[in-house]
Design a protein around this motif. Structure first.
Motif, short mmCIF file in Angstrom:
data_model
loop_
_atom_site.label_atom_id
_atom_site.label_comp_id
_atom_site.label_asym_id
_atom_site.label_seq_id
_atom_site.Cartn_x
_atom_site.Cartn_y
_atom_site.Cartn_z
N GLU A 27 8.29 8.08 -0.95
CA GLU A 27 7.35 8.61 0.03
C GLU A 27 5.95 8.77 -0.58
O GLU A 27 4.94 8.47 0.07
CB GLU A 27 7.85 9.96 0.56
CG GLU A 27 9.13 9.86 1.39
CD GLU A 27 9.69 11.21 1.76
OE1 GLU A 27 9.27 12.22 1.13
OE2 GLU A 27 10.57 11.28 2.66
N ALA A 28 5.93 9.19 -1.84
CA ALA A 28 4.64 9.45 -2.50
C ALA A 28 3.85 8.17 -2.74
O ALA A 28 2.61 8.20 -2.69
CB ALA A 28 4.86 10.19 -3.82
N ILE A 29 4.54 7.05 -2.98
CA ILE A 29 3.79 5.83 -3.28
C ILE A 29 3.00 5.36 -2.06
O ILE A 29 1.92 4.78 -2.18
CB ILE A 29 4.70 4.71 -3.83
CG1 ILE A 29 3.83 3.60 -4.43
CG2 ILE A 29 5.63 4.17 -2.76
CD1 ILE A 29 4.60 2.51 -5.12
N VAL A 30 3.51 5.64 -0.86
CA VAL A 30 2.77 5.30 0.35
C VAL A 30 1.51 6.15 0.44
O VAL A 30 0.41 5.66 0.71
CB VAL A 30 3.65 5.48 1.60
CG1 VAL A 30 2.85 5.15 2.86
CG2 VAL A 30 4.90 4.60 1.51
N VAL A 31 1.66 7.45 0.18
CA VAL A 31 0.51 8.37 0.21
C VAL A 31 -0.50 7.99 -0.87
O VAL A 31 -1.71 7.93 -0.63
CB VAL A 31 0.99 9.82 0.02
CG1 VAL A 31 -0.21 10.78 -0.06
CG2 VAL A 31 1.93 10.23 1.15
N ASP A 32 0.00 7.73 -2.09
CA ASP A 32 -0.89 7.37 -3.21
C ASP A 32 -1.63 6.07 -2.93
O ASP A 32 -2.82 5.94 -3.25
CB ASP A 32 -0.09 7.25 -4.50
CG ASP A 32 0.33 8.59 -5.07
OD1 ASP A 32 -0.20 9.61 -4.60
OD2 ASP A 32 1.19 8.61 -5.97
N SER A 33 -0.92 5.09 -2.39
CA SER A 33 -1.55 3.79 -2.12
C SER A 33 -2.64 3.93 -1.06
O SER A 33 -3.72 3.33 -1.18
CB SER A 33 -0.50 2.78 -1.67
OG SER A 33 0.44 2.55 -2.70
N ARG A 34 -2.37 4.73 -0.04
CA ARG A 34 -3.40 4.95 0.98
C ARG A 34 -4.61 5.65 0.37
O ARG A 34 -5.77 5.26 0.62
CB ARG A 34 -2.82 5.77 2.13
CG ARG A 34 -3.85 6.08 3.20
CD ARG A 34 -3.25 6.73 4.43
NE ARG A 34 -4.29 6.98 5.43
CZ ARG A 34 -4.06 7.37 6.67
NH1 ARG A 34 -2.81 7.57 7.08
NH2 ARG A 34 -5.06 7.59 7.51
N ARG A 35 -4.35 6.67 -0.42
CA ARG A 35 -5.47 7.40 -1.05
C ARG A 35 -6.26 6.49 -1.97
O ARG A 35 -7.50 6.54 -2.00
CB ARG A 35 -4.91 8.61 -1.83
CG ARG A 35 -5.97 9.40 -2.59
CD ARG A 35 -5.43 10.76 -3.01
NE ARG A 35 -4.26 10.66 -3.86
CZ ARG A 35 -4.30 10.55 -5.19
NH1 ARG A 35 -5.48 10.52 -5.81
NH2 ARG A 35 -3.20 10.49 -5.89
N TYR A 36 -5.56 5.65 -2.73
CA TYR A 36 -6.24 4.74 -3.65
C TYR A 36 -7.18 3.79 -2.90
O TYR A 36 -8.34 3.58 -3.29
CB TYR A 36 -5.20 3.94 -4.43
CG TYR A 36 -5.77 2.97 -5.43
CD1 TYR A 36 -6.21 3.41 -6.67
CD2 TYR A 36 -5.88 1.62 -5.14
CE1 TYR A 36 -6.74 2.54 -7.60
CE2 TYR A 36 -6.40 0.73 -6.05
CZ TYR A 36 -6.83 1.19 -7.28
OH TYR A 36 -7.36 0.31 -8.19
N PRO A 56 -4.73 6.56 -8.50
CA PRO A 56 -3.29 6.40 -8.71
C PRO A 56 -2.88 5.11 -9.43
O PRO A 56 -1.76 5.04 -9.94
CB PRO A 56 -2.72 6.42 -7.28
CG PRO A 56 -3.74 7.13 -6.47
CD PRO A 56 -5.05 6.76 -7.07
N TYR A 57 -3.73 4.10 -9.44
CA TYR A 57 -3.42 2.86 -10.16
C TYR A 57 -4.55 2.57 -11.14
O TYR A 57 -5.71 2.45 -10.73
CB TYR A 57 -3.28 1.68 -9.19
CG TYR A 57 -2.16 1.83 -8.19
CD1 TYR A 57 -0.84 1.53 -8.54
CD2 TYR A 57 -2.41 2.26 -6.90
CE1 TYR A 57 0.19 1.66 -7.62
CE2 TYR A 57 -1.40 2.41 -5.97
CZ TYR A 57 -0.10 2.11 -6.34
OH TYR A 57 0.92 2.24 -5.42
N GLU A 58 -4.21 2.40 -12.42
CA GLU A 58 -5.28 2.17 -13.41
C GLU A 58 -5.67 0.71 -13.53
O GLU A 58 -6.77 0.39 -13.96
CB GLU A 58 -4.84 2.63 -14.81
CG GLU A 58 -4.46 4.07 -14.93
CD GLU A 58 -2.97 4.23 -15.08
OE1 GLU A 58 -2.32 3.43 -15.77
OE2 GLU A 58 -2.43 5.15 -14.45
#
Length: 710
Positions: free
Chosen positions: A581-590, A531-533
């Motif tokens: 909401e998605a940035i929390v999910v994305d950050s956890r996944r990252y 999610p983060y390049e």
């Protein structure tokens, strides 16, 4: 009898607005301009705003790193710090206390067999320092860029096989006619038919550079033949190195890209074309490189991916739709690599708000500039059609968002170790009803927050004579609808010049990067999957924050954010909720799945080691989501916060600060046609300076480094 000063209203307190105010209030203009800056919310900075949150932590809109070719930005910042006059030896007394060279950069670039790898580069220092006030303005033509590209190509090829380079660089004797010597040299190379060794290739590059520097000595068509031979040689070398030497493959990818750029410039006639790089702006950069014979390996290289990543060059944030205009990409790339001074990158030693916008605020206030915070522009009203030879702004309508307890001026700073800093929230105690506003969740910077304590109307002549529209591009359709209706090319500009939302994550960690498994020095790295390049090690900022438990490392991550096409609607109050909401999910996944590519020791068999994260408030957490939310995450969805793209074919639709469609208005921002049409601080500063020229004829356009718009 002295004439009355001209009243200038600057709408927006980002980089471009500050540059305009700085140039209009220089002492040499003898007070001819009375400037007022109108700013929504409680701080300056635009996309470069930062604030201090819990534990005095620095909270940024994203990752901000200055580049060594930012001549205008550094020149104004250096002048600002000199005028600020902080005591020598105090914290951040001068510009070079704040901006430190940062020479290690890199890209995630695995080996051909899939083995993880990073391509890290120490960029050598350039001569001088950026923004040197004693240096003459830097103006470059495409011809000069080609010369510098050939110099870089020559040095790169020598470094590739230095042991093979013996006497290839033999210079003509002083006693011989240089025309004859160069002609003999070129003829000998061309008779070879093809280049068989790196030594001969280096000699060909050197001869090509001499031809460009002195085109009257040798016919120019010989240059094209030399470049074609070099291209064939490099293609053979690249394919030979695909599987056996990753480092050499990377080097020859760079050589191929540089050589293709030179060949394309020659084939397109850019050296003599009146529009320069703008002549090729209708093509995507990768498509343009392919058109001129770049290998697929080079066009798909991690290095080229980096150029797209750092400019968020993806339509609607979709990583599968890269889009960057060739002319703008080339202009920016050659300036970045061929004209930087000092260091290629400079990292700020504090937040950008503290490093840039607090000093500008203090200096400009000292010059008499008024700052009207909590003023949200709602409408620019033009004179009726036919009422004047050229329409002009007769009224501006604002929502005043807050009333102040003591007097009519907001004091915006808090102080950290004696340094003025912007807070991440308004200073509620200064606002009438501030505590209640805070409880209600009022967000004065939000596009969707319509808090208003009174309406304000400004009239031409009484309140302003000239206007500088320096808001973000995404805000233009909402505040200047009458301008768009009156001028179709403005409407077209807002449709063709696109923006993209971005997202950012900052984490404070209890172990240093070596313990986390990073084996190199502090770095900026892009091309990371997930999610983060982009990751930048920002651990140097920790000493300027005040955590109860001091972190050992600090990491910033950022990326483009995929959103539906177009801009949001003002009444769509639910728009941002799914993204937040998605940035929390994305950050956890990252952190669970991707961080191991740079920090292998930050994960165990169950994923990220969440106990590594430090809460600035030292609070207790009963869930992963709770500890993650103690860090700093943000999605930049406000129209004015969106990053401006330079997609293929869009540059010709941009409005210039020198376009006088509205008689008493100019524009400023990285979305304008300012000669460097890419989203960066330098573009915004150039545009702001050109806007100052549009009003005052100062500074002279030739004194604005890099302003090469026809």
């Amino acid at each position: 009898m002295a004439s009355e000063p001209i009243k200038v209203a600057i709408i927006g307190g980002g980089c471009s607005g500050m540059a305009t105010a700085f140039d209009l209030t220089r002492p040499e203009l003898e007070g001819r301009y009375q400037v007022t800056v109108y700013q929504q919310g409680f701080r300056l900075g635009g996309k470069g705003a930062s604030g201090r949150g819990p534990g005095d932590r620095i909270e940024e809109h994203g990752l901000h790193i200055f580049m060594g070719f930012y001549e205008n930005a550094f020149r104004l910042i250096r002048e600002c710090y000199r005028e600020l006059g902080r005591p020598p030896g105090s914290r951040f007394a001068d510009w070079d206390d704040v901006f430190k060279p940062d020479r290690l950069t890199g890209v995630k670039d695995d080996h051909q067999d899939g083995t993880p790898s990073h391509w890290l580069t120490w960029v050598p220092p350039g001569a001088g320092t950026p923004g040197d006030p004693e240096a003459p303005p830097r103006l470059f033509s495409v011809n000069e860029y080609v010369v510098r590209a050939l110099q870089l190509l020559e040095a790169t090829m020598i470094s590739a096989r230095r042991d093979e380079i013996l006497d290839a660089m033999e210079e003509p004797s002083q006693t011989r006619n240089p025309n004859v010597a160069l002609m003999e040299r070129v003829s000998r190379i061309l008779r070879l038919g093809q280049l068989g060794s790196i030594a001969i290739a280096v000699e060909a590059v050197h001869a090509a550079r001499l031809i460009v520097e002195s085109p009257t000595l040798v016919p120019l068509h010989f240059l094209s033949r030399l470049v074609d031979m070099l291209s064939e040689f490099v293609t053979r070398q690249v394919h030979a190195l695909v599987s056996r030497d990753t480092e050499m493959k990377r080097l020859f990818e760079l050589i191929d890209l540089t050589l293709t750029t030179i060949r394309g410039a020659l084939q397109e006639g850019l050296i003599s074309h009146p529009d320069g790089f703008d002549a090729i702006s209708d093509l995507d950069y990768r498509d343009w490189l392919r058109k001129h014979g770049a290998t697929e390996m080079a066009t798909n290289s991690s290095f080229l991916d980096t150029l797209y990543n750092i400019a968020f060059s993806y339509d609607d944030g979709d990583m599968n739709r890269p889009n960057a205009g060739a002319g703008e990409a080339l202009r920016c790339a050659v300036r970045a690599f061929l004209t930087y001074r000092g260091s290629f990158f400079y990292k700020m030693q504090t937040g950008m708000g503290d490093a840039v916008f607090a000093p500008f605020y203090e200096v400009l206030r000292g010059r008499g500039v008024r700052f009207e915070f909590f003023h949200r522009l709602r409408n620019i009203q033009l004179t009726p059609e036919g009422a004047a030879d050229k329409p002009y702004i007769e009224e501006m309508h604002f929502d005043v968002q807050a009333k102040f307890r003591d007097g009519d001026e907001y004091q915006p700073f808090i102080y950290v170790d004696g340094v003025p800093c912007w807070p991440s929230e308004p200073l509620w105690d200064q606002l009438v009803g501030g505590k209640n506003r805070k409880k209600e969740g009022v967000d004065y910077e939000s596009f969707w927050d319509d808090t208003c304590v009174r309406k304000l109307k400004l009239n031409v002549g009484d309140d302003f004579d000239a206007v500088v529209l320096a808001v973000g591009l995404g805000e233009v359709p909402y505040v200047a609808s009458e301008v768009l209706e009156r001028f179709p090319h403005w409407q077209l500009m807002t449709q063709k010049v696109k923006t993209v939302a971005t997202k950012a994550l900052q984490i404070w960690v209890s172990e240093d990067i070596a313990s986390l498994g990073w084996r190199d020095e502090s770095v900026n790295l892009t091309g990371i999957p997930g999610p983060y390049e982009t990751w930048a090690d920002m651990s140097h900022l920790i000493s300027h924050e005040s955590f109860q438990q001091e972190p050992k490392s600090l990491a910033y991550f950022c990326s483009s954010l995929e959103t539906p096409p177009g801009l949001p609607e003002p009444d769509d109050l639910e728009y941002k909720i799914p993204f937040e909401e998605a940035i929390v999910v994305d950050s956890r996944r990252y952190l669970d799945e991707n961080i191991k590519t740079i920090w292998p020791n930050a994960v165990d068999s169950e994923g990220f080691r969440w106990d590594l994260l430090i809460d600035p408030d030292d609070g207790e957490h009963d869930s992963v989501e709770s500890v993650l939310k103690s860090q700093y995450m943000r999605v930049n969805l406000n129209p004015t916060d969106r990053y401006v793209l330079f997609t293929a074919g869009s540059s010709k639709y941009r409005i210039s600060p020198l376009d006088y469609d509205v008689a008493n208005m100019t524009v400023a921002g990285d979305w304008t046609n300012c000669g460097l049409n890419v989203g960066c601080v330098e573009s915004a500063i150039i545009s702001g300076r050109v806007a100052a020229h549009a009003i005052s004829a100062y500074p002279a356009l030739e004194d604005i480094p890099g302003f090469d718009h026809p």
